[in-house]
Design an enzyme around this catalytic site. Structure first.
Site, PDB file in Angstrom:
ATOM      1  N   HIS A  72     -20.341  -9.472 -27.536  1.00  0.00           N
ATOM      2  CA  HIS A  72     -21.490 -10.002 -26.784  1.00  0.00           C
ATOM      3  C   HIS A  72     -21.860  -9.041 -25.661  1.00  0.00           C
ATOM      4  O   HIS A  72     -21.031  -8.736 -24.810  1.00  0.00           O
ATOM      5  CB  HIS A  72     -21.169 -11.375 -26.201  1.00  0.00           C
ATOM      6  CG  HIS A  72     -21.301 -12.490 -27.189  1.00  0.00           C
ATOM      7  ND1 HIS A  72     -21.497 -13.798 -26.830  1.00  0.00           N
ATOM      8  CD2 HIS A  72     -21.287 -12.470 -28.546  1.00  0.00           C
ATOM      9  CE1 HIS A  72     -21.597 -14.547 -27.914  1.00  0.00           C
ATOM     10  NE2 HIS A  72     -21.457 -13.763 -28.964  1.00  0.00           N
ATOM     11  N   TYR A 200     -24.673 -20.548 -19.667  1.00  0.00           N
ATOM     12  CA  TYR A 200     -24.066 -21.317 -18.573  1.00  0.00           C
ATOM     13  C   TYR A 200     -25.216 -22.034 -17.869  1.00  0.00           C
ATOM     14  O   TYR A 200     -26.065 -21.385 -17.258  1.00  0.00           O
ATOM     15  CB  TYR A 200     -23.358 -20.394 -17.579  1.00  0.00           C
ATOM     16  CG  TYR A 200     -22.107 -19.719 -18.114  1.00  0.00           C
ATOM     17  CD1 TYR A 200     -22.177 -18.588 -18.920  1.00  0.00           C
ATOM     18  CD2 TYR A 200     -20.836 -20.206 -17.781  1.00  0.00           C
ATOM     19  CE1 TYR A 200     -21.023 -17.964 -19.395  1.00  0.00           C
ATOM     20  CE2 TYR A 200     -19.679 -19.588 -18.247  1.00  0.00           C
ATOM     21  CZ  TYR A 200     -19.782 -18.475 -19.056  1.00  0.00           C
ATOM     22  OH  TYR A 200     -18.646 -17.854 -19.515  1.00  0.00           O
ATOM     23  N   PRO A 292     -12.162 -22.558 -15.708  1.00  0.00           N
ATOM     24  CA  PRO A 292     -12.556 -21.779 -16.888  1.00  0.00           C
ATOM     25  C   PRO A 292     -13.920 -21.098 -16.776  1.00  0.00           C
ATOM     26  O   PRO A 292     -14.281 -20.300 -17.653  1.00  0.00           O
ATOM     27  CB  PRO A 292     -12.551 -22.812 -18.024  1.00  0.00           C
ATOM     28  CG  PRO A 292     -12.639 -24.138 -17.358  1.00  0.00           C
ATOM     29  CD  PRO A 292     -12.031 -23.999 -16.015  1.00  0.00           C
ATOM     30  N   LYS A 296     -11.478 -16.326 -17.418  1.00  0.00           N
ATOM     31  CA  LYS A 296     -10.504 -15.330 -16.967  1.00  0.00           C
ATOM     32  C   LYS A 296      -9.046 -15.648 -17.289  1.00  0.00           C
ATOM     33  O   LYS A 296      -8.187 -14.765 -17.208  1.00  0.00           O
ATOM     34  CB  LYS A 296     -10.622 -15.161 -15.436  1.00  0.00           C
ATOM     35  CG  LYS A 296     -11.897 -14.467 -15.001  1.00  0.00           C
ATOM     36  CD  LYS A 296     -11.812 -12.973 -15.245  1.00  0.00           C
ATOM     37  CE  LYS A 296     -13.134 -12.274 -15.208  1.00  0.00           C
ATOM     38  NZ  LYS A 296     -13.688 -11.916 -16.516  1.00  0.00           N
ATOM     39  N   TYR A 384     -17.344 -10.167 -14.801  1.00  0.00           N
ATOM     40  CA  TYR A 384     -17.272 -10.941 -16.048  1.00  0.00           C
ATOM     41  C   TYR A 384     -16.645 -10.120 -17.171  1.00  0.00           C
ATOM     42  O   TYR A 384     -15.827 -10.643 -17.941  1.00  0.00           O
ATOM     43  CB  TYR A 384     -18.670 -11.429 -16.442  1.00  0.00           C
ATOM     44  CG  TYR A 384     -18.656 -12.468 -17.536  1.00  0.00           C
ATOM     45  CD1 TYR A 384     -18.518 -13.824 -17.230  1.00  0.00           C
ATOM     46  CD2 TYR A 384     -18.760 -12.110 -18.879  1.00  0.00           C
ATOM     47  CE1 TYR A 384     -18.487 -14.784 -18.230  1.00  0.00           C
ATOM     48  CE2 TYR A 384     -18.730 -13.064 -19.890  1.00  0.00           C
ATOM     49  CZ  TYR A 384     -18.598 -14.397 -19.555  1.00  0.00           C
ATOM     50  OH  TYR A 384     -18.560 -15.346 -20.550  1.00  0.00           O
TER      51      TYR A 384
HETATM   52  P1  RFL Z   1      -0.114 -21.289 -22.150  1.00  0.00           P
HETATM   53  O1  RFL Z   1      -1.192 -20.979 -23.148  1.00  0.00           O
HETATM   54  O2  RFL Z   1      -0.191 -22.605 -21.456  1.00  0.00           O
HETATM   55  O3  RFL Z   1       1.268 -21.153 -22.920  1.00  0.00           O
HETATM   56  C1  RFL Z   1       2.480 -21.569 -22.329  1.00  0.00           C
HETATM   57  C2  RFL Z   1       3.449 -21.924 -23.441  1.00  0.00           C
HETATM   58  O4  RFL Z   1       4.705 -22.305 -22.866  1.00  0.00           O
HETATM   59  C3  RFL Z   1       5.172 -23.466 -23.518  1.00  0.00           C
HETATM   60  N1  RFL Z   1       6.078 -24.197 -22.611  1.00  0.00           N
HETATM   61  C4  RFL Z   1       7.418 -24.147 -22.701  1.00  0.00           C
HETATM   62  N2  RFL Z   1       8.237 -23.498 -23.541  1.00  0.00           N
HETATM   63  C5  RFL Z   1       9.561 -23.677 -23.372  1.00  0.00           C
HETATM   64  N3  RFL Z   1      10.110 -24.473 -22.400  1.00  0.00           N
HETATM   65  C6  RFL Z   1       9.315 -25.131 -21.543  1.00  0.00           C
HETATM   66  N4  RFL Z   1       9.853 -25.923 -20.593  1.00  0.00           N
HETATM   67  C7  RFL Z   1       7.903 -24.971 -21.668  1.00  0.00           C
HETATM   68  N5  RFL Z   1       6.850 -25.482 -20.990  1.00  0.00           N
HETATM   69  C8  RFL Z   1       5.764 -24.994 -21.578  1.00  0.00           C
HETATM   70  C9  RFL Z   1       3.917 -24.231 -23.867  1.00  0.00           C
HETATM   71  O5  RFL Z   1       4.128 -25.166 -24.925  1.00  0.00           O
HETATM   72  C10 RFL Z   1       2.969 -23.106 -24.259  1.00  0.00           C
HETATM   73  O6  RFL Z   1       3.017 -22.804 -25.633  1.00  0.00           O
HETATM   74  O7  RFL Z   1      -0.033 -20.163 -21.011  1.00  0.00           O
HETATM   75  P2  RFL Z   1      -0.297 -18.576 -21.076  1.00  0.00           P
HETATM   76  O8  RFL Z   1       0.416 -17.979 -22.255  1.00  0.00           O
HETATM   77  O9  RFL Z   1      -0.065 -18.085 -19.715  1.00  0.00           O
HETATM   78  O10 RFL Z   1      -1.859 -18.439 -21.447  1.00  0.00           O
HETATM   79  C11 RFL Z   1      -2.849 -18.848 -20.528  1.00  0.00           C
HETATM   80  C12 RFL Z   1      -4.090 -19.321 -21.281  1.00  0.00           C
HETATM   81  O11 RFL Z   1      -3.716 -20.266 -22.249  1.00  0.00           O
HETATM   82  C13 RFL Z   1      -5.128 -19.927 -20.328  1.00  0.00           C
HETATM   83  O12 RFL Z   1      -5.205 -19.194 -19.141  1.00  0.00           O
HETATM   84  C14 RFL Z   1      -6.533 -19.949 -20.964  1.00  0.00           C
HETATM   85  O13 RFL Z   1      -6.575 -20.831 -22.054  1.00  0.00           O
HETATM   86  C15 RFL Z   1      -7.575 -20.372 -19.933  1.00  0.00           C
HETATM   87  N6  RFL Z   1      -8.915 -20.507 -20.508  1.00  0.00           N
HETATM   88  C16 RFL Z   1      -9.703 -19.404 -20.756  1.00  0.00           C
HETATM   89  N7  RFL Z   1      -9.235 -18.156 -20.523  1.00  0.00           N
HETATM   90  C17 RFL Z   1      -9.981 -17.052 -20.837  1.00  0.00           C
HETATM   91  O14 RFL Z   1      -9.522 -15.925 -20.586  1.00  0.00           O
HETATM   92  N8  RFL Z   1     -11.234 -17.144 -21.395  1.00  0.00           N
HETATM   93  C18 RFL Z   1     -11.795 -18.369 -21.673  1.00  0.00           C
HETATM   94  O15 RFL Z   1     -12.891 -18.415 -22.222  1.00  0.00           O
HETATM   95  C19 RFL Z   1     -11.031 -19.561 -21.314  1.00  0.00           C
HETATM   96  N9  RFL Z   1     -11.524 -20.782 -21.563  1.00  0.00           N
HETATM   97  C20 RFL Z   1      -9.424 -21.788 -20.789  1.00  0.00           C
HETATM   98  C21 RFL Z   1     -10.747 -21.891 -21.308  1.00  0.00           C
HETATM   99  C22 RFL Z   1      -8.677 -22.935 -20.566  1.00  0.00           C
HETATM  100  C23 RFL Z   1      -9.204 -24.176 -20.848  1.00  0.00           C
HETATM  101  N10 RFL Z   1      -8.380 -25.309 -20.620  1.00  0.00           N
HETATM  102  C24 RFL Z   1      -8.096 -26.282 -21.607  1.00  0.00           C
HETATM  103  C25 RFL Z   1      -7.587 -25.379 -19.411  1.00  0.00           C
HETATM  104  C26 RFL Z   1     -11.305 -23.122 -21.591  1.00  0.00           C
HETATM  105  C27 RFL Z   1     -10.544 -24.277 -21.320  1.00  0.00           C
HETATM  106  C28 RFL Z   1     -11.197 -25.612 -21.583  1.00  0.00           C
HETATM  107  C1  PHB Z   2     -15.018 -21.119 -24.563  1.00  0.00           C
HETATM  108  O1  PHB Z   2     -15.689 -20.697 -25.532  1.00  0.00           O
HETATM  109  O2  PHB Z   2     -14.103 -21.930 -24.726  1.00  0.00           O
HETATM  110  C2  PHB Z   2     -15.334 -20.645 -23.206  1.00  0.00           C
HETATM  111  C3  PHB Z   2     -16.227 -19.607 -23.033  1.00  0.00           C
HETATM  112  C4  PHB Z   2     -16.554 -19.171 -21.749  1.00  0.00           C
HETATM  113  C5  PHB Z   2     -15.981 -19.782 -20.664  1.00  0.00           C
HETATM  114  C6  PHB Z   2     -15.051 -20.810 -20.830  1.00  0.00           C
HETATM  115  C7  PHB Z   2     -14.738 -21.253 -22.113  1.00  0.00           C
HETATM  116  O3  PHB Z   2     -16.308 -19.364 -19.416  1.00  0.00           O
END
Ligand code: RFL
Ligand code: PHB
Length: 389
Positions: A72, A200, A292, A296, A384
Site C-alpha cells: 500500500h 481512517y 491500534p 504499530k 506510519y
Molecule cells: P502476543 O501476540 O500477545 O503473543 C504472546 C504469546 O504469549 C503467550 N502467553 C504465554 N505463554 C506461556 N506462558 C504464559 N504464562 C503466557 N502468557 C501468554 C500467548 O498465548 C501468546 O501466544 O504478543 P507479541 O508476540 O508481543 O505480539 C504483539 C502483537 O500481537 C500486537 O502488538 C499486535 O497484534 C497489535 N496490533 C497491531 N499491530 C500492528 O503492528 N499493526 C496492526 O495493524 C495492528 N492491529 C493490533 C491490531 C492489536 C489488536 N488487538 C486485538 C489488541 C488490531 C487489534 C484489534
Molecule cells: C487491521 O487491519 O487489523 C488494522 C489495520 C490498521 C490499523 C489497525 C488494524 O491501524
C-alpha cells in the site's frame, strides 16, 4: 532439558526471535501456554512496516508475504465528509504491506517446524526462576508432567497478560499508562474491501477503520464504548453503524456479508521500564502496548526482537555484553516514538466523550493543519511507514 535461550510465548515476538536466533546459530526453545490453533485464531494486526518485512525476509519467512501481501502506497483520512489521501510513497519513499498477523504467525510456525526446533504448546504453569543470577531456568507442566528448562537467558515474549513481566519485582519496574475511554469493535468478513487502500474515518458518531486482509477479505473496526458487548452487535447493526460513519459515496460502495469473527479490544498505551532484568529480557506486548490506531504493535515487537537477537549474537559470537547492556535503552527509544505517534493519531481521529469545547476545537485545528501542510503530512507518513531500526 537445556537450551541457550528460553523464549516464553509463541506470538510474533517469540516466533520471530526464535528464527533470528536460529539464523545466528543460537539454540532456543519456545514455551507457549495455548495450542497452535488457538494462537492462529486470534485476529489482530494487518499492516507491516518495511523493516518488519525485511526481518521476515532475512529469516526466510517472506515468500508467501511477497506473493499474497498487498503493498500500500497510501491511505485515506476521512473527516467532515471528505477523504484526504496520505501519499506514503510520495512523502516518505516507502510503503507498507497489508498481510495479517495470523499469516505472519503461520509462516513463522511452519518454518520453525521444518527446522525441527522445539515449541512446547499448551505449556501450563510456566514459571521463571533465578534470572537475577547466572543460571536461570523455567519450569512448566507438559501434559501434566513437571519439566525444567535450564538456559543462559530468558526472553519474555508472552504479551501484556503474560507471566514474564509479572515475575519482575514491582520495585524494579516503572510503568507508564494511558487508558482511553473507548474500545474498537472489529469485524472480519469475506467481502471485497470498500476501497483498495485503508480509510481512517473520524466522524461525529465516532471513529471507524476500513481495512482488509486480501482483495476478498475485509476487516472493519468501530470505536465503541467500553461497556459494549459483542453479543449486542448483530452483523446488521455493525454494517449500519459503519455506513453512518463513512461519507455517502463510500457508504454506497460498501459490500456487506456475514461476519467470520467479531471482537472487542480496549485501547491502551502502556510502557514498562526497563526491558531487561539480569538475564530476563522483555520484548513486544510483554513490555509495551499501543492503541491500534497507528498499526504499530506487531512492528514494535519486530524491532524489539531485532535488537535482542543482535545483542545475543554479540554475546555468543563476540563475547561482548555491549549489546545486552544497551538492549533496553535502544528498544525503549524506538518504543516511545511509536507510543507518541499512536497516542497522537488516536487523539486526532477519535471522538472523545470527555472532550470539552476546547479539546474539540484543538482536534479540528490539528486536522485542518495536517491536510494543509506538506510538512505535517510528511511527519505522519514517516511515522506510519515506520521509523528506521
Ligand atoms: P502476543 O501476540 O500477545 O503473543 C504472546 C504469546 O504469549 C503467550 N502467553 C504465554 N505463554 C506461556 N506462558 C504464559 N504464562 C503466557 N502468557 C501468554 C500467548 O498465548 C501468546 O501466544 O504478543 P507479541 O508476540 O508481543 O505480539 C504483539 C502483537 O500481537 C500486537 O502488538 C499486535 O497484534 C497489535 N496490533 C497491531 N499491530 C500492528 O503492528 N499493526 C496492526 O495493524 C495492528 N492491529 C493490533 C491490531 C492489536 C489488536 N488487538 C486485538 C489488541 C488490531 C487489534 C484489534
Ligand atoms: C487491521 O487491519 O487489523 C488494522 C489495520 C490498521 C490499523 C489497525 C488494524 O491501524
Amino acid at each position: 532439558m537445556r537450551t541457550q535461550v528460553a523464549i516464553i510465548g509463541a506470538g510474533p515476538a517469540g516466533l520471530l526471535l526464535g528464527q533470528l536466533l536460529h539464523a545466528a546459530g543460537i539454540d532456543n526453545v519456545i514455551l507457549e501456554q495455548r495450542s497452535g490453533d488457538y494462537v492462529l485464531s486470534r485476529i489482530r494486526a494487518g499492516v507491516l512496516e518495511s523493516g518488519t518485512v525485511r526481518l521476515l525476509d532475512a529469516v526466510g519467512a517472506g515468500a508467501r508475504l511477497h506473493a499474497e501481501g498487498l503493498p500500500h502506497d497510501g491511505f485515506d483520512l476521512l473527516f467532515d465528509g471528505a477523504r484526504h489521501r496520505i501519499d506514503l510513497a510520495g512523502l516518505s519513499g516507502k510503503h507498507v504491506t497489508v498481510y495479517g498477523q495470523t499469516e505472519v504467525t503461520r509462516d513463522l510456525m511452519e518454518l520453525r517446524a521444518g527446522q525441527g526446533a522445539l515449541t512446547v504448546y499448551e505449556a501450563e504453569k510456566v514459571a521463571l526462576h533465578d534470572f537475577d543470577g547466572d543460571a536461570p531456568y523455567v519450569t512448566y507442566l507438559d501434559r501434566g508432567e513437571q519439566k525444567r528448562l535450564d538456559c543462559d537467558f530468558i526472553a519474555g515474549c508472552d504479551g501484556y497478560h503474560g507471566v514474564s513481566r509479572a515475575s519482575v519485582p514491582s520495585r524494579a519496574l516503572k510503568t507508564f499508562e494511558r487508558v482511553y475511554p473507548f474500545g474498537w469493535l472489529g469485524l472480519l468478513a469475506d467481502v471485497p474491501p470498500v476501497s483498495h487502500e485503508l480509510i481512517y474515518a473520524g466522524e461525529e458518531r465516532g471513529f471507524a477503520l476500513c481495512s482488509m486482509r486480501s482483495n476478498s477479505r475485509s476487516r472493519y473496526y468501530l470505536q465503541c464504548a467500553l461497556n459494549e458487548r459483542v453479543d449486542d452487535w448483530s452483523d446488521e447493526r455493525f454494517w449500519a453503524e459503519l455506513r453512518r460513519r463513512l461519507d455517502p459515496a463510500t457508504a454506497e460502495a460498501l459490500v456487506t456479508g456475514p461476519s467470520l469473527e467479531k471482537s472487542l479490544a480496549p485501547l491502551r498505551s502502556f510502557v514498562a521500564e526497563p526491558m531487561r532484568f539480569g538475564r530476563l529480557f522483555l520484548a513486544g506486548d510483554a513490555a509495551h502496548i499501543v492503541p491500534p490506531t497507528g498499526a504499530k504493535g506487531l512492528n514494535l515487537a519486530a524491532s524489539d526482537v531485532h535488537y535482542l537477537s543482535e545483542a545475543l549474537r554479540e554475546h555468543y559470537a563476540e563475547r561482548s555484553s555491549a549489546g545486552i547492556d544497551a538492549y533496553s535503552t535502544r528498544a525503549l527509544a524506538r518504543v516511545w516514538k511509536a507510543e507518541r505517534f499512536s497516542w497522537w493519531l488516536t487523539g486526532l481521529m477519535h471522538h472523545f466523550p470527555d472532550h470539552d469545547g476546547f479539546g474539540g476545537r484543538i482536534q479540528q485545528a490539528e486536522r485542518a493543519y495536517l491536510i494543509s501542510s506538506p510538512a505535517a503530512m510528511t511527519a505522519l507518513a514517516e511515522n506510519y511507514v515506520g521509523l528506521p531500526f
